[in-house]
Design an enzyme around this catalytic site. Sequence first.
Site, PDB file in Angstrom:
ATOM      1  CG  ASP B 322     -14.545  19.422  18.316  1.00  0.00           C
ATOM      2  OD1 ASP B 322     -15.789  19.380  18.373  1.00  0.00           O
ATOM      3  OD2 ASP B 322     -13.794  18.817  19.090  1.00  0.00           O
ATOM      4  CG  ASP B 359      -9.412  43.342  24.526  1.00  0.00           C
ATOM      5  OD1 ASP B 359      -9.000  42.322  25.117  1.00  0.00           O
ATOM      6  OD2 ASP B 359     -10.518  43.411  23.965  1.00  0.00           O
TER       7      ASP B 359
END
Lengths: 618, 701
Positions: B322, B359
């Site tokens: 992955d 953020d």
Amino acid sequence: MTATGIGQIILYAIVLVALGIPLGAYMARVYTGQATFAQRVLGPVERLFYRLFGIKPDQEQSWKQYAIAAMVFNLLGIVVVYLLQRMQAHLPENPNGLANVDPRVAFNTAVSFGTNTNWQAYGGESTMSHLVQSAALGVQNFVSAATGMAVLIPLIRGFTRRHADTVGSFWVDLTRPTLYILLPLSIVLAVFLVQQGVPQTTDGKETAALLDAQPGTPPADARPGTIVSPVDDQPRDATRGGVNGPASPDQGGRESPPVINQPIAVGPVASQVAIKQLGTNGGGYYNVKSAHPLENPTPLSNFVECLSILLISGALCFTFGRMIGSRKQGIALLVTMAILLVPFVALTLQQEQQPSPALSSLSVDAQASALQPGGNMEGKEARLGISASALWSTTTTAASNGSVNSMHDSYTPLGGMSPIFLMALGEVSFGGVGSGLYGLLIFAIVAVFIAGLMVGRTPEFLGKKIEAYEMKMASFAILVPVAAVLLGAAFACLVDETYTKALSNHGPHGFSEVLYAFVSQGNNNGSAFGGLTASGTFYATAGGICMWVARYWIILPTLAIAGSLAKKKIVPPSSGTLPTTGPLFVVLLVGVVLLVGALSFVPALALGPIVEHLVLHP
Amino acid sequence: MSIHPRVTARPLFDPAIVRRAIRDAFGKLDPRRMIRNPVMFVVEIGSAFTTILFFHALVTQAGDASPGFIAAISVWLWFTVLFANFAEAMAEGRGKAQADALRKARKDVPAVVLSAARRDAHRQDKPSSQLRPGDIVLVEAGQIIPGDGDILEGVASVNESAITGESAPVIRESGGDRSAVTGGTTVLSDWLIIQISARPGESFLDRMIAMVEGAKRKKTPNEIALDILLAGLTIVFLLVTVTLYPFGVFAAREMAAAGGTAHTVTLTVLVALLVCLIPTTIGGLLSAIGIAGMDRMIQANVIATSGRAVEAAGDVDVLLLDKTDTITHGNRQATAFFPATGVTEAQLAEAAVMASLSDDTPEGKSIVVLGIGKLGRAINVPEGARPVPFTAQTRMSGVDFDGRTIRKGASDAIARHVATTGDPHRPGAGLPADVRAAVDNVARRGATPLVVADGGHVLGVVQLADVVKDRIKDRFGEMRRMGIRTVMITGDNPVTAAAIAAEAGVDDFLAEATPENKLTMIRDYQEKGHLVAMTGDGTNDAPALAQADVAVAMNSGTQAAKEAGNMVDLDSNPTKLLEVVTVGKQMLMTRGALTTFSIANDVSKYFAIIPAAFVGTYPQLEALNIMRLSSPASAVLSAVIFNALIIIALIPLALRGLTVRAAPAAVTLRRDLLIYGVGGLLLPFPFIKLIDLILSGLGLA
């Protein structure tokens, strides 16, 4: 070693490779069913066979069906050979009126020719009628060789096929090589031999007036055909009923008229010699095989016959390379075979070139010099000399041919050890046609297995994974000849027949004779050391069993491996795959063959040739 | 350059383990156990046989050989068996210590069984040993989870240290990829309603204990194949030695007939020769190598369901990895600023940092880190600033202060934003051409462009890119040299995927991966003959995990994934796959090397024993005694002693395994053939000589 000797061997190698490449390519065409010239000529014969026996040539068999077909066919062949020998007195084509063959010798001979061994527990010209020689032994010379090749081909297919349940048709694989390979080659060779002076006739004998007529009682071992009496040949008491009337030793003392003529046995010699050389059969027409001037009349015939011994076995490596699509792989196997053979040729050549210490102590000068080639000439044809004899003795034992042009019994201890060792390696250095290569491939499977472990992968050979089943079969195939040889020789050491009847020499040399007999039969070679009377009950029977076991118990696991490989997928190579074409693999394979051979037979050799050598050279 | 699996601090010869192993070595002498190992079984029979010969010689005083000699041979043959048993016991001992610790976690605990998956459902108490699959249990804070299962409801922090050794608690919750719990772990906070999925005695913990202990150890396919070869060789050598007796009879009979003395070879010497020739070195260490391989996996915190899986790992030639977490760090990070014409990098960086200060996403944090790095100073949120969070509608985030509206977002979102806000310099226009070019450039490299605007003024582009892990490229290079293909699996589009694949140095990639095309890819590779390994954690990975030849499930993953895989990585570290492959290879290599060594040893033993055995019959054979061993008895004994001691000497190698090097097969083979083949041929000569010198020096033989 003389320069001429080395030159001969180099020339031999060059011609062998030069002929092997085109022949290998041709055989690959035959096996893959591509059109050949021979097929255009003999194609109708092939199709006729199939129609006669109800064979559908494109119907393939599983390995088991293939094996059953091979076994049944060989068994029938052996039964036919046995029956023909047992009934030859009542059958035609028996110009010399030979009696039926003794049942034990007949059993031994039937197995011997059926298994491509061609061990001869009898004297050819004085035991077997023309009918037996050609219809029984001659036929087996072809089909036993073709059987060996027919076992190799499914193994090759096993490597090339994937997810396949069938390995080919035994009947097709038997018929095609017989018609398109063995037959044409042996016709060419037979014609050449006839040109060189080998007889090819249906007559039984020629009569020659002796230049030096023998007065009175003939020597006890006067036999037909022994015009130069080259050597003391083996199977002594198997010579009953020669053409010159009974000549058994017990009559030696009786009065008989002066001999002015000598009968010389002739017959369909050239054709028999051609196929026995090409098909690694080795059973000569004459008892002394290719030492006989009528089997092997000229230096050229000697060279060509010697070449024929390795020709097909060597060329099959090229066939293998072509069929699996990697010529390099074929070459690697051929190089392996050559590396296994060359040191032994050199050893025998070097040893035989030495004067015998026994003679030197009597002030006989047998050193090589400008005036004489010197060396150990006992048991060798003066016409052929040491190099040609040494080359023949080693090639014939490396290949499972077994024909001889000199008597191995008379070799120096170490010179005679080379042939024993070459056979004991399992007949994989060239070996029998087909059987040599499949034997070597079995060893390659073991070598690849060990190497695969060493690089940390489940081993694979030509993309096929080698797993427990293959190892089981390969171990079995390697074990069988070792067991046949060692157990046969061990029992021989325990039976009285050995000491009372079989041995003509004693001590370590006697042991070498016994060992040689079983190494030869247990590896389907068929050559004889000589000196041993092998026609007695024990030797004929035990030898027959050894030959049987060694041939078919290797064929079965080989076909089983072929079947199992054909079912597998092909793993694509990567840099993690062990390359099986390079020098590393060749060294590894040579090492495995030598180590298995050495570890199994060194103790026995130590008690035979090695101790004999040490006694002779204190 | 070598790859070492993670090595833990546990010493090879822990005194406690050694003591236990010595005791076990005797217990393993039971013939019913020994017969599983044909090579060592033959040695045991040989030892028993010579022991009988000894008593026979002692009683009759006219036995096979002198009682002292038979006794010495017999003792050393017994040692040979014991040493092999000791090696196996050592390998097992390391696992047993770990199993004891695990067993403590498996104790019977009370469980609260619910009649339905609700907290207020009817409750019933049951011991954990009586739970059946399908039972629903409630586990509250401080309780031990009574069995393996899936969470139906609830979120809780769980302490899994009993299994993973990791003390930090993990979050487990219903739904998603973190819904599996393991029996024996403890709920620290909150509560969970769990549906039990394993029968008692078949839980993950039970399997793990069995695995670690090697109790249920089945021989692996390669081990079986090697066993067959070794058995074949044993039969060959049995034939060699058995037939040597009649050969000796022949020689003695012939010598006697010629007026010599009728010495023949003794049975004791033949048994000694047999034991020296059969591959005892590998035969004695074979099972230890297998167990040690499993143990190394456990040390690396990987639990394999079978030895077969570990061995298959060595064969793997395609790794599906992955992208996220394996090849790259989990999230994309800001890696560069591309200011618009007339804007300095500092202006762009400052605006980008301001837009990201509030953020909390990893991307946002990475922009702050990169921006502060470029500016060389800290930036604080101005007084009265109002953060504008990201919404699916605007697809932008930013900050409003002092009348400025700083925004960052996808290029089309910002384009729409500036078009409506209006650029004071270029009213009504979209993105400037140079910014559009920068956006395209960044996207082409496989990275994500974020555009930053101050009001209607476009300041430039921030590049968010996947950051490939350190040294991963080297790692893949090593894999390639060993013949292993690496394939990156990612949900990204092909352009992005190609860029990352090139940077990471993988051989191939699968972009826009779905469970279906992952499965198809594995099947394709297998069809072509490759063996495929992969890692996975989600339920949707399960089909691919089941299809792959070696499938490592993350312990943090779902029960379905763990069931489908054949290994579980307790650390949930996908990079571990590379170590798994290495351990698998190591197991095979160690076996191969010791087999070669064992067989090569035989040559020297012939030189020691054959002259000794037959010198009585043929004195000339003394010439073969090239080691000049002092006497026949000493020669035979020295070979037997060497044969026994070499097993002990090689135990560390068997337990540790060979070093796996990143090299093509041919290079590895050449090196190992030299070390273990040629080395095995030569090494015994000096050592047998040395033992002979010691024996004769002590006047023992």
